[in-house]
Scaffold this motif. Structure first.
Motif, PDB file in Angstrom:
ATOM      1  N   ARG A 338      14.550  12.996   2.947  1.00 17.63           N
ATOM      2  CA  ARG A 338      15.233  12.829   4.231  1.00 17.63           C
ATOM      3  C   ARG A 338      16.421  13.776   4.365  1.00 17.63           C
ATOM      4  N   ILE A 339      17.121  13.976   3.276  1.00 14.58           N
ATOM      5  CA  ILE A 339      18.260  14.898   3.308  1.00 14.58           C
ATOM      6  C   ILE A 339      17.764  16.311   3.599  1.00 14.58           C
ATOM      7  N   ARG A 340      16.698  16.711   2.921  1.00 10.06           N
ATOM      8  CA  ARG A 340      16.147  18.051   3.135  1.00 10.06           C
ATOM      9  C   ARG A 340      15.682  18.238   4.579  1.00 10.06           C
ATOM     10  N   GLN A 348      23.174  16.647  11.790  1.00  7.94           N
ATOM     11  CA  GLN A 348      24.389  16.261  11.091  1.00  7.94           C
ATOM     12  C   GLN A 348      24.091  15.088  10.181  1.00  7.94           C
ATOM     13  N   LEU A 349      24.616  15.130   8.958  1.00  8.66           N
ATOM     14  CA  LEU A 349      24.380  14.038   8.028  1.00  8.66           C
ATOM     15  C   LEU A 349      25.065  12.779   8.534  1.00  8.66           C
ATOM     16  N   PRO A 350      24.378  11.644   8.478  1.00  9.06           N
ATOM     17  CA  PRO A 350      25.018  10.388   8.873  1.00  9.06           C
ATOM     18  C   PRO A 350      26.043   9.979   7.818  1.00  9.06           C
ATOM     19  N   THR A 351      26.708   8.884   8.058  1.00 13.36           N
ATOM     20  CA  THR A 351      27.727   8.427   7.121  1.00 13.36           C
ATOM     21  C   THR A 351      27.110   8.143   5.749  1.00 13.36           C
ATOM     22  N   ILE A 352      27.721   8.724   4.738  1.00 10.88           N
ATOM     23  CA  ILE A 352      27.262   8.528   3.364  1.00 10.88           C
ATOM     24  C   ILE A 352      28.050   7.361   2.771  1.00 10.88           C
ATOM     25  N   PRO A 353      27.399   6.425   2.102  1.00  8.39           N
ATOM     26  CA  PRO A 353      28.112   5.287   1.498  1.00  8.39           C
ATOM     27  C   PRO A 353      29.206   5.770   0.544  1.00  8.39           C
ATOM     28  N   PRO A 354      30.284   5.015   0.417  1.00  8.73           N
ATOM     29  CA  PRO A 354      31.397   5.407  -0.468  1.00  8.73           C
ATOM     30  C   PRO A 354      30.949   5.689  -1.901  1.00  8.73           C
ATOM     31  N   LYS A 355      29.989   4.886  -2.383  1.00  9.40           N
ATOM     32  CA  LYS A 355      29.409   5.136  -3.705  1.00  9.40           C
ATOM     33  C   LYS A 355      27.926   5.406  -3.506  1.00  9.40           C
ATOM     34  N   ALA A 356      27.534   6.639  -3.740  1.00  5.97           N
ATOM     35  CA  ALA A 356      26.151   7.041  -3.475  1.00  5.97           C
ATOM     36  C   ALA A 356      25.642   7.932  -4.590  1.00  5.97           C
ATOM     37  N   SER A 357      24.336   7.929  -4.775  1.00  5.97           N
ATOM     38  CA  SER A 357      23.735   8.803  -5.787  1.00  5.97           C
ATOM     39  C   SER A 357      22.488   9.463  -5.223  1.00  5.97           C
ATOM     40  N   LEU A 358      22.299  10.708  -5.612  1.00  4.00           N
ATOM     41  CA  LEU A 358      21.080  11.437  -5.270  1.00  4.00           C
ATOM     42  C   LEU A 358      20.459  11.907  -6.571  1.00  4.00           C
ATOM     43  N   ILE A 359      19.257  11.461  -6.844  1.00  2.81           N
ATOM     44  CA  ILE A 359      18.564  11.860  -8.063  1.00  2.81           C
ATOM     45  C   ILE A 359      17.350  12.684  -7.668  1.00  2.81           C
ATOM     46  N   GLY A 414      21.592  24.790  -4.537  1.00  2.00           N
ATOM     47  CA  GLY A 414      22.811  24.858  -3.742  1.00  2.00           C
ATOM     48  C   GLY A 414      22.577  24.634  -2.264  1.00  2.00           C
ATOM     49  N   ASP A 415      21.405  24.999  -1.772  1.00  2.00           N
ATOM     50  CA  ASP A 415      21.093  24.808  -0.350  1.00  2.00           C
ATOM     51  C   ASP A 415      21.122  23.337   0.038  1.00  2.00           C
ATOM     52  N   VAL A 416      20.911  22.461  -0.929  1.00  2.00           N
ATOM     53  CA  VAL A 416      20.967  21.022  -0.661  1.00  2.00           C
ATOM     54  C   VAL A 416      22.297  20.428  -1.123  1.00  2.00           C
ATOM     55  N   VAL A 417      22.711  20.766  -2.343  1.00  2.00           N
ATOM     56  CA  VAL A 417      23.885  20.134  -2.942  1.00  2.00           C
ATOM     57  C   VAL A 417      25.177  20.537  -2.244  1.00  2.00           C
ATOM     58  N   VAL A 418      25.348  21.826  -1.919  1.00  2.00           N
ATOM     59  CA  VAL A 418      26.605  22.267  -1.307  1.00  2.00           C
ATOM     60  C   VAL A 418      26.875  21.558   0.018  1.00  2.00           C
ATOM     61  N   PRO A 419      25.947  21.574   0.996  1.00  2.00           N
ATOM     62  CA  PRO A 419      26.244  20.868   2.245  1.00  2.00           C
ATOM     63  C   PRO A 419      26.378  19.353   2.077  1.00  2.00           C
ATOM     64  N   LEU A 425      32.690  14.890   1.188  1.00  2.26           N
ATOM     65  CA  LEU A 425      34.142  15.026   1.060  1.00  2.26           C
ATOM     66  C   LEU A 425      34.822  15.040   2.426  1.00  2.26           C
ATOM     67  N   LYS A 426      34.190  15.635   3.419  1.00  2.00           N
ATOM     68  CA  LYS A 426      34.773  15.617   4.768  1.00  2.00           C
ATOM     69  C   LYS A 426      34.844  14.179   5.302  1.00  2.00           C
ATOM     70  N   GLN A 427      33.808  13.419   5.056  1.00  5.07           N
ATOM     71  CA  GLN A 427      33.786  12.030   5.545  1.00  5.07           C
ATOM     72  C   GLN A 427      34.817  11.163   4.813  1.00  5.07           C
ATOM     73  N   THR A 428      34.835  11.248   3.510  1.00  8.62           N
ATOM     74  CA  THR A 428      35.683  10.358   2.724  1.00  8.62           C
ATOM     75  C   THR A 428      37.152  10.798   2.684  1.00  8.62           C
ATOM     76  N   MET A 429      37.404  12.080   2.925  1.00 12.81           N
ATOM     77  CA  MET A 429      38.788  12.577   2.924  1.00 12.81           C
ATOM     78  C   MET A 429      39.297  12.796   4.340  1.00 12.81           C
ATOM     79  N   ASN A 430      38.509  12.367   5.315  1.00  8.31           N
ATOM     80  CA  ASN A 430      38.914  12.405   6.733  1.00  8.31           C
ATOM     81  C   ASN A 430      39.316  13.792   7.212  1.00  8.31           C
ATOM     82  N   VAL A 431      38.469  14.766   6.916  1.00 11.88           N
ATOM     83  CA  VAL A 431      38.747  16.141   7.344  1.00 11.88           C
ATOM     84  C   VAL A 431      37.990  16.414   8.629  1.00 11.88           C
TER      85      VAL A 431
END
Length: 431
Positions: A338-340, A348-359, A414-419, A425-431
Motif C-alpha cells: 500500500r505504501i508503494r 499523500q501518506l495518511p497519518t502514521i501511528p505514533p508507534k509503527a513498523s514496516l517490515i 531509498g525510494d520507499v524509506v526516505v519519503p 517526522l513531519k507528522q510527529t514533529m509538526n513541520v
C-alpha cells in the motif's frame, strides 16, 4: 570479538590486497533485522543487532489489514534563518555545511544540512553549488575493529567524492563561501552504525532539509572514516585518560548547538541505522521522535514515538529478536504494497501511528546495508570487494556486504524509506 589471526602468511596476504586497493582502480525492499548491528559497507559491524517485526493491528490507509570539517561559530553577517515556516522554505535548494564539535579537546566532524529561505537576505554570491561530499574509507580502521590487525598501512586508505542530490536529481545542494548561522527549527540527528560514516544517510538528510529540518550527522568513534582518535592519552603517563564514546559526542553536539551555535530547536528527532538505533534509544527524553532502521526498535514508554523499518532479508540480524519488542510496545504494522502504491500514484501518506513498523519481506527485500546511500555503498563495494575472499577465508562476518554486491538496491530501498521517514517526522514533529 571473533578470534583473529596474526600469522605472517595472513598478514602478508591482507597487506598485499590492501596495497592493491590503493591503486586506482532493483529490487524490492524487504525484511527486517534486529539488534544494533554492525556496519554498512564491507564487514559491517560485529555484533549488536536487533530487529523488529510486528504482527499488527489493523488501522486504515496503508496499515496492514491484519493489523573536511570546520569549527563553526555564528557570523554576524550570516543570514538569519529562524523564520523557516513551510511557506518560506525553498524546497528546491538545501545548504550543506561541514562543521565540528570539540569533545575532550578532539575535533569531531559533523555534517549539517538545512533549508534555504525564499526571502533570505544572504547574497546569492555567498552560496555556491556543492561539488561533492568528501568521504573516506580507512582499511586500517576496518582491520583494527574487526580483526585486531595493526599492520595495515595508513596509505591503504582512500578518499571518495560523493555526488550531492544523488537520490533526487531535482534537488540543488549548495554550500556557503562563509559560514552561515544555522536555523532555529526542528532538529534531526543522524546516528550511523558500526563502521559507518556521517554520509551513510545523506539522501535522507537532503530530503529532510528541503522540508525545513536542520539535520546534524556526527562522526562516531566506530566510523570507517577514522577521522579522529577516540583514545585520549595522558601526555605525562602515556596512559589512556579518556575514551570518547557515542554519548559524549551526542551530548556535546547538543550543548554546542544551543550554547555556541545559538540555535533554539523547536523539537528533536533522531534516526539511527543498526548500532545507531541504540544511540537513538539512549538520546534525549520521551519527547524526542525516533526512527530505527535495520536495528532495534525503541522500547520507551510514556507516549514516546518511534518508526521502525527492517527487512526479513537482513542477514546481519535475526528478525525474531524484534517480535516481542514490537508486540509488547503496541507497534502498528504498515503494509509495504500500500505504501508503494501510494508513492507511485503521488498520493499523500495518511497519518502514521505514533508507534509503527514496516517490515520488508521476500528474498529480494533490502539487506542490512541497502538502507544506506547508493554512493557510499558503491564506494565500499568498488574499493573493498578484493578483500571479500580474505574475509570469508578467515571467517570474518561480512554482514550483507556480499549480498549488496549483487543486489545494488540502495536507490530502490531509498525510494520507499526516505519519503516514509520524512513523512513520519513531519507528522510527529509538526513541520
Amino acid at each position: 570479538m571473533v578470534p583473529f589471526y596474526s600469522h605472517r602468511a595472513t598478514a602478508a596476504a591482507v597487506t598485499t590486497v590492501a596495497l592493491a586497493l590503493v591503486a586506482p582502480t532493483s529490487s524490492a525492499l524487504v525484511s527486517f533485522s534486529d539488534q544494533p548491528h554492525p556496519r554498512s559497507s564491507f564487514i559491517a559491524k560485529s555484533l549488536l543487532v536487533v530487529g523488529s517485526v510486528i504482527q499488527p493491528s489493523s488501522v486504515n490507509a496503508f496499515l496492514s489489514d491484519a493489523s573536511s570539517s570546520k569549527s563553526y561559530s555564528p557570523s554576524s553577517s550570516a543570514a538569519s534563518m529562524s523564520r523557516n515556516d513551510s511557506s518560506n522554505i525553498d524546497k528546491t535548494t538545501v545548504v550543506y555545511q561541514p562543521l565540528s564539535v570539540s569533545v575532550s579537546g578532539v575535533d569531531v566532524p559533523v555534517a549539517a544540512w538545512h533549508p534555504t529561505l525564499k526571502d533570505s537576505t544572504t547574497a546569492t554570491t555567498t552560496l555556491q553549488p556543492l561539488d561533492s561530499y568528501k568521504h573516506r574509507i580507512s582499511v586500517q580502521k576496518i582491520g583494527k575493529k574487526l580483526a585486531g590487525w595493526n599492520f595495515i598501512p595508513s596509505f591503504a586508505n582512500r578518499n571518495f567524492s560523493l555526488k550531492p542530490g544523488a537520490q533526487n536529481n531535482n534537488l540543488r545542494v549548495v554550500t556557503p563561501t562563509q559560514q552561515q548561522q544555522l536555523p532555529s527549527s526542528p532538529v534531526v540527528i543522524l546516528s550511523h552504525g558500526y563502521l559507518g560514516s556521517r554520509f551513510d544517510l545523506y539522501p535522507l538528510a537532503e530530503a529532510l532539509a528541503s522540508e525545513g529540518f536542520l539535520v546534524l550527522s556526527p562522526e562516531y568513534p566506530e566510523s570507517l572514516a577514522d577521522s579522529f582518535d577516540a583514545a585520549i592519552i595522558d601526555p605525562s603517563s602515556g596512559e589512556i585518560q579518556t575514551i570518547i564514546d557515542r554519548d559524549m559526542i551526542t551530548n556535546q553536539l547538543l550543548l554546542t548547538l544551543k550554547q555556541t551555535w545559538k540555535v533554539t530547536p523547536t523539537s528533536f528527532g533522531i534516526v539511527g541505522h543498526s548500532l545507531g538505533c541504540g544511540t537513538a534509544e539512549r538520546s534525549g527524553d520521551d519527547s524526542w521522535i525516533r526512527v530505527c532502521l535495520a536495528g532495534f526498535p525503541s522500547s520507551r514508554g510514556n507516549g514516546s514515538k518511534c518508526l521502525f523499518v527492517g527487512s526479513t532479508n537482513d542477514g546481519a540480524v535475526s528478525v525474531n529478536r524484534a517480535l516481542s519488542v514490537l508486540s509488547d510496545n503496541n507497534y502498528v504494522s504498515l503494509e509495504e504494497d500500500r505504501i508503494r502504491t501510494m508513492m507511485a500514484e503521488g498520493q499523500q501518506l495518511p497519518t502514521i501511528p505514533p508507534k509503527a513498523s514496516l517490515i520488508f519481506k521476500g528474498t529480494d527485500a533490502p539487506n542490512h546495508i541497502s538502507f544506506l546511500s547508493e554512493e557510499t555503498n558503491d564506494a565500499m563495494v568498488d574499493f573493498l570487494s578484493p578483500l571479500l575472499p580474505v574475509a570469508r577465508g578467515l571467517k570474518i562476518p561480512v554482514l550483507d556486504f556480499d549480498k549488496y554486491q549483487l543486489s545494488r538496491d540502495s536507490r530502490a530501498c531509498g525510494d520507499v524509506v526516505v519519503p516514509l521517514v520524512v513523512g513520519y517526522l513531519k507528522q510527529t514533529m509538526n513541520v
